[in-house]
Write a protein that holds these residues in place. Structure first.
Motif, mmCIF file in Angstrom:
data_model
loop_
_atom_site.group_PDB
_atom_site.id
_atom_site.type_symbol
_atom_site.label_atom_id
_atom_site.label_comp_id
_atom_site.label_asym_id
_atom_site.label_seq_id
_atom_site.Cartn_x
_atom_site.Cartn_y
_atom_site.Cartn_z
ATOM 1 N N LEU A 3 6.401 12.985 -57.600
ATOM 2 C CA LEU A 3 7.603 12.462 -58.290
ATOM 3 C C LEU A 3 7.769 11.517 -59.388
ATOM 4 O O LEU A 3 8.724 11.644 -60.146
ATOM 5 C CB LEU A 3 8.024 11.589 -56.967
ATOM 6 C CG LEU A 3 8.435 12.336 -55.716
ATOM 7 C CD1 LEU A 3 8.869 11.459 -54.610
ATOM 8 C CD2 LEU A 3 9.719 13.341 -56.076
ATOM 9 N N LYS B 96 6.023 13.070 -51.435
ATOM 10 C CA LYS B 96 6.476 14.212 -52.038
ATOM 11 C C LYS B 96 7.884 14.337 -52.062
ATOM 12 O O LYS B 96 8.487 13.799 -50.903
ATOM 13 C CB LYS B 96 5.761 15.329 -51.976
ATOM 14 C CG LYS B 96 4.548 15.610 -52.478
ATOM 15 C CD LYS B 96 3.700 16.752 -51.664
ATOM 16 C CE LYS B 96 2.411 16.760 -52.083
ATOM 17 N NZ LYS B 96 1.523 18.087 -51.763
ATOM 18 N N GLY B 97 8.806 14.892 -52.718
ATOM 19 C CA GLY B 97 10.320 14.824 -52.414
ATOM 20 C C GLY B 97 10.979 15.632 -53.703
ATOM 21 O O GLY B 97 10.543 16.435 -54.347
ATOM 22 N N SER B 98 12.074 14.914 -54.049
ATOM 23 C CA SER B 98 12.867 15.542 -55.191
ATOM 24 C C SER B 98 13.915 14.209 -55.846
ATOM 25 O O SER B 98 14.004 13.305 -55.085
ATOM 26 C CB SER B 98 13.713 16.506 -54.816
ATOM 27 O OG SER B 98 14.827 16.797 -55.858
ATOM 28 N N TYR B 99 14.065 14.695 -57.122
ATOM 29 C CA TYR B 99 14.666 13.320 -57.934
ATOM 30 C C TYR B 99 15.892 14.095 -58.249
ATOM 31 O O TYR B 99 15.933 15.264 -59.061
ATOM 32 C CB TYR B 99 14.067 12.751 -58.968
ATOM 33 C CG TYR B 99 14.639 12.070 -60.050
ATOM 34 C CD1 TYR B 99 15.642 10.759 -59.669
ATOM 35 C CD2 TYR B 99 14.932 12.421 -61.343
ATOM 36 C CE1 TYR B 99 16.253 10.022 -60.239
ATOM 37 C CE2 TYR B 99 15.672 11.580 -62.132
ATOM 38 C CZ TYR B 99 16.474 10.448 -61.699
ATOM 39 O OH TYR B 99 17.299 9.578 -62.489
ATOM 40 N N VAL C 137 14.400 10.928 -53.037
ATOM 41 C CA VAL C 137 14.151 11.082 -51.656
ATOM 42 C C VAL C 137 12.866 11.541 -51.683
ATOM 43 O O VAL C 137 12.558 12.596 -52.217
ATOM 44 C CB VAL C 137 14.848 11.556 -51.092
ATOM 45 C CG1 VAL C 137 14.562 11.705 -49.360
ATOM 46 C CG2 VAL C 137 16.435 11.142 -50.992
ATOM 47 N N GLY C 138 11.786 10.707 -51.139
ATOM 48 C CA GLY C 138 10.548 11.399 -50.950
ATOM 49 C C GLY C 138 9.788 10.961 -49.353
ATOM 50 O O GLY C 138 10.480 10.239 -48.733
ATOM 51 N N ARG C 139 8.920 11.899 -49.151
ATOM 52 C CA ARG C 139 8.135 11.743 -47.756
ATOM 53 C C ARG C 139 6.709 12.039 -47.947
ATOM 54 O O ARG C 139 6.245 12.800 -48.548
ATOM 55 C CB ARG C 139 9.085 12.849 -46.826
ATOM 56 C CG ARG C 139 8.685 12.850 -45.514
ATOM 57 C CD ARG C 139 9.399 13.961 -44.731
ATOM 58 N NE ARG C 139 8.977 13.934 -43.225
ATOM 59 C CZ ARG C 139 9.350 14.519 -42.042
ATOM 60 N NH1 ARG C 139 10.530 15.120 -42.634
ATOM 61 N NH2 ARG C 139 9.114 14.447 -40.963
ATOM 62 N N ALA D 100 9.766 8.028 -44.933
ATOM 63 C CA ALA D 100 10.616 8.566 -46.152
ATOM 64 C C ALA D 100 10.876 7.295 -46.918
ATOM 65 O O ALA D 100 11.102 6.430 -46.426
ATOM 66 C CB ALA D 100 11.964 9.254 -45.592
ATOM 67 N N GLY E 259 13.375 5.988 -50.384
ATOM 68 C CA GLY E 259 14.294 6.368 -51.232
ATOM 69 C C GLY E 259 14.797 5.380 -51.993
ATOM 70 O O GLY E 259 14.741 4.195 -51.852
ATOM 71 N N ALA F 202 17.581 6.906 -47.976
ATOM 72 C CA ALA F 202 16.606 8.174 -47.572
ATOM 73 C C ALA F 202 16.571 8.169 -45.978
ATOM 74 O O ALA F 202 16.738 7.076 -45.105
ATOM 75 C CB ALA F 202 15.298 7.922 -48.159
#
Length: 251
Positions: free
Chosen positions: A92, A179-182, A200-202, A209, A211, A225
């Motif tokens: 991330l 891991k997640g997304s921006y 948000v990642g996990r 999670a 956020g 999150a």
């Protein structure tokens, strides 16, 4: 506007940089200079002395750190995003680094400078908040570590004491694997500051999670999150009034 004249010094060690800054009114540290010099050119910063820290070897290096990673303050964003350890264990952060400007700017701008600028629109700040990163600084009173969640005290303001130089950003072993997304929203497509950026990642199937969110440009931000499975969620946000403010120890 023309860039005003100032006293330029190139430091060879962290100790020399701190000494050159001490007692010099209007002094500033410079790493990438992608914010510092434009601010001086437009009159937002008044510079009497600039201490260049790019030539300090320790600040241009990565170092393994008790299972984590230490990123020197003069390492450019492009090197952070391309580092195999960052891409594998802290993806991330690599994603957020690649969201900053275009590749010529990322080849110059630094992770530490992006943080020290304390802009509510900083793309890398959300990743560092979610990763519980640690800022390492050295000043006239010695070295200290500042948790990233207490580093930002307002738009354009950080918890750095006068004369302190950020020397590294630490990623702990416990933060690896997120891991997640921006996602970011800006006023126009292309190169622009984010109005709102949300990450948000996990960790794992039954992990937790994290956020975080930054708001700049014309508004503030709310970050949240939701963690599935057995996890939990936490969120944090920095909001920036009517505009993102700039001003840093590292440019």
């Amino acid at each position: 506007m023309h860039l005003p004249s100032f006293d330029y010094r190139s430091a060879r060690t962290v100790e020399e940089a701190v000494a050159l800054h001490a007692g010099a009114a209007g002094a500033a540290y410079m790493a990438g200079a992608t914010d510092l010099l434009p601010q001086a050119r437009t009159g937002r910063r008044t510079l009497a002395r600039v201490i260049d820290v790019k030539t300090i070897p320790a600040l241009r290096a990565f170092a393994d750190d008790q299972g984590g990673l230490r990123i020197g303050a003069a390492v450019p964003l492009s090197d952070v995003a391309a580092d195999p350890r960052v891409r594998e264990r802290w993806p991330l952060l690599a994603q957020c680094c690649l969201a900053v400007g275009a590749w010529p700017l990322r080849n110059r701008a630094t992770l530490a400078g992006n943080v020290c600028n304390a802009s509510p629109a900083a793309d890398t700040a959300v990743a560092l908040l979610a990763l519980d990163a640690i800022v390492v600084a050295e000043g006239p009173d010695g070295s200290r570590e500042l948790p990233i969640d207490g580093f930002f005290v307002g738009p354009g303001r950080s918890a750095l004491a006068p004369g302190e130089l950020v020397t590294a950003i630490r990623l702990t072993a416990a933060s690896a694997g997120l891991k997640g997304s921006y996602l970011r929203l800006s006023r126009r497509k292309g190169l622009d500051l984010a109005t709102v950026g949300v990450l948000v990642g996990r960790r794992g199937v039954s992990g937790s999670a994290n956020g975080s969110a930054n708001g700049g440009a014309n508004g503030g931000a709310n970050g949240s999150a939701n963690g599935g499975g057995n996890g939990s969620a936490s969120g944090s946000a920095n909001g920036g009034g009517n505009g993102s403010a700039n001003g840093s120890a590292n440019g």
